[in-house]
Design an enzyme around this catalytic site. Sequence first.
Site, short mmCIF file in Angstrom:
data_model
loop_
_atom_site.label_atom_id
_atom_site.label_comp_id
_atom_site.label_asym_id
_atom_site.label_seq_id
_atom_site.Cartn_x
_atom_site.Cartn_y
_atom_site.Cartn_z
N GLY A 152 2.02 9.45 -9.96
CA GLY A 152 1.13 9.75 -11.09
C GLY A 152 1.07 8.60 -12.07
O GLY A 152 1.52 7.49 -11.79
N HIS A 197 -3.03 1.59 -8.37
CA HIS A 197 -3.20 2.76 -7.51
C HIS A 197 -4.66 2.88 -7.06
O HIS A 197 -4.93 3.18 -5.90
CB HIS A 197 -2.83 4.04 -8.27
CG HIS A 197 -1.43 4.11 -8.77
ND1 HIS A 197 -1.10 4.02 -10.10
CD2 HIS A 197 -0.24 4.25 -8.11
CE1 HIS A 197 0.22 4.13 -10.24
NE2 HIS A 197 0.76 4.26 -9.05
P1 AMP Z 1 4.14 4.56 -7.88
O1 AMP Z 1 3.25 5.59 -8.47
O2 AMP Z 1 4.65 3.56 -8.86
O3 AMP Z 1 5.22 5.14 -7.01
O4 AMP Z 1 3.23 3.71 -6.90
C1 AMP Z 1 2.50 4.32 -5.89
C2 AMP Z 1 1.97 3.27 -4.95
O5 AMP Z 1 1.17 2.36 -5.69
C3 AMP Z 1 3.09 2.44 -4.30
O6 AMP Z 1 2.71 2.14 -2.97
C4 AMP Z 1 3.11 1.18 -5.15
O7 AMP Z 1 3.60 0.06 -4.46
C5 AMP Z 1 1.63 1.04 -5.47
N1 AMP Z 1 1.44 0.22 -6.67
C6 AMP Z 1 1.98 0.42 -7.88
N2 AMP Z 1 1.62 -0.58 -8.72
C7 AMP Z 1 0.86 -1.42 -8.00
C8 AMP Z 1 0.20 -2.65 -8.29
N3 AMP Z 1 0.26 -3.23 -9.48
N4 AMP Z 1 -0.50 -3.25 -7.31
C9 AMP Z 1 -0.57 -2.70 -6.06
N5 AMP Z 1 0.03 -1.54 -5.73
C10 AMP Z 1 0.74 -0.91 -6.69
#
Ligand code: AMP
Length: 348
Positions: A86, A92
């Site tokens: 979230g 995302h």
């Molecule tokens: P999270 O909600 O932080 O667990 O992230 C969910 C997904 O989004 C994971 O695969 C993360 O690696 C990806 N993600 C988060 N931040 C970034 C970003 N700045 N660039 C690319 N992917 C991201």
Amino acid sequence: MTEPTVTDTHAVRAVDAAGDGASGASGASGASGASGASGASGASGTVRSEVPSAPVVPVVARTRDELVEARSALGDGDVAVVMTMGALHEGHATLIQQARRAHRHVVVTIFLNPLQFGPKEDLSRYPRTFDADLDICTAAGVDLVFAPTPDVVYPDGDPGVRVSAGPLGDVLEGQSRPGHFDGMLTVVGKLMHLTRCSAAYFGQKDAQQLLLIRRMCRDLDFPVRVVSVPTVREPDGLAMSSRNTYLTPSDRETALCLSAALRAGAEAAPEGPSAVRRAARAVLVREPLALVDYLVLVHPDTLEDVPEWYRGEALLAVAGRVGTTRLIDNLPLLVGPGGGALETFSQD
Ligand code: AMP
């Protein structure tokens, strides 16, 4: 009959919303909206040229039953999943858009997994922004959002049986966050089963997580294609993260040293590993307010430090605390003649 393309499906979903309203808004409040999605997969494309493609609110499933119903409505075909905790941002959104372009259906999961947070970590203060998240999912053309609570994912409490990340889960992030990767892999495995996805999109931003998920799928024969997406950054270089909202304006300035160090390392890549490490470290030492946990140049498959003679692809990764916030960042590099930053590793 020719298979409808991704865009076709999208347009038909728009018809549902604009027409009998069976899918869109009603779908947002519960699994009843699954009927809309089923309409999408079964409908012919004949109406699509007459109806503008307006965004449709995805079906939201909060329980297992709702998920089963909504997921069945998507059919047995090509479903990609984007797993998140979230507080969605452009990083995302980029994952979702990339999945949207390549797959017939996209499922987003929004779940703050208690299993991957240590007792002293930020689970309780993690930002929760469901309405805004749903807007992002709507704009990106997501079919289904699975947003369960922990008791839905773990109906019997903490699972006694978990996926073990093995030795790769004990280094780097795993050293500061014991058990984190076991908890992460356990939920990723469960969500892959529950969503019955054929592909899953993850960000390069969490490089060790991505590597371990690839390993899990290979080692345990998960029939899921893991796709990585390059890190999305703010214009000044800061890697986007839900945790950036914790940063005060001065923390944010301080945090820029992480991406600046990676860039400096990349510039030194033609000269070899120790030049990369030296250049990156030189940037970090100029910023005493960033408490660096690690700065490493490692092999992308083993996460072991690359030796001085090494030439080829390597991961330059950094983690540190800025104010009350722990941040991570990394850059895939080609080390050696003609080297520098890479968009992705060649295996991706
Ligand atoms: P999270 O909600 O932080 O667990 O992230 C969910 C997904 O989004 C994971 O695969 C993360 O690696 C990806 N993600 C988060 N931040 C970034 C970003 N700045 N660039 C690319 N992917 C991201």
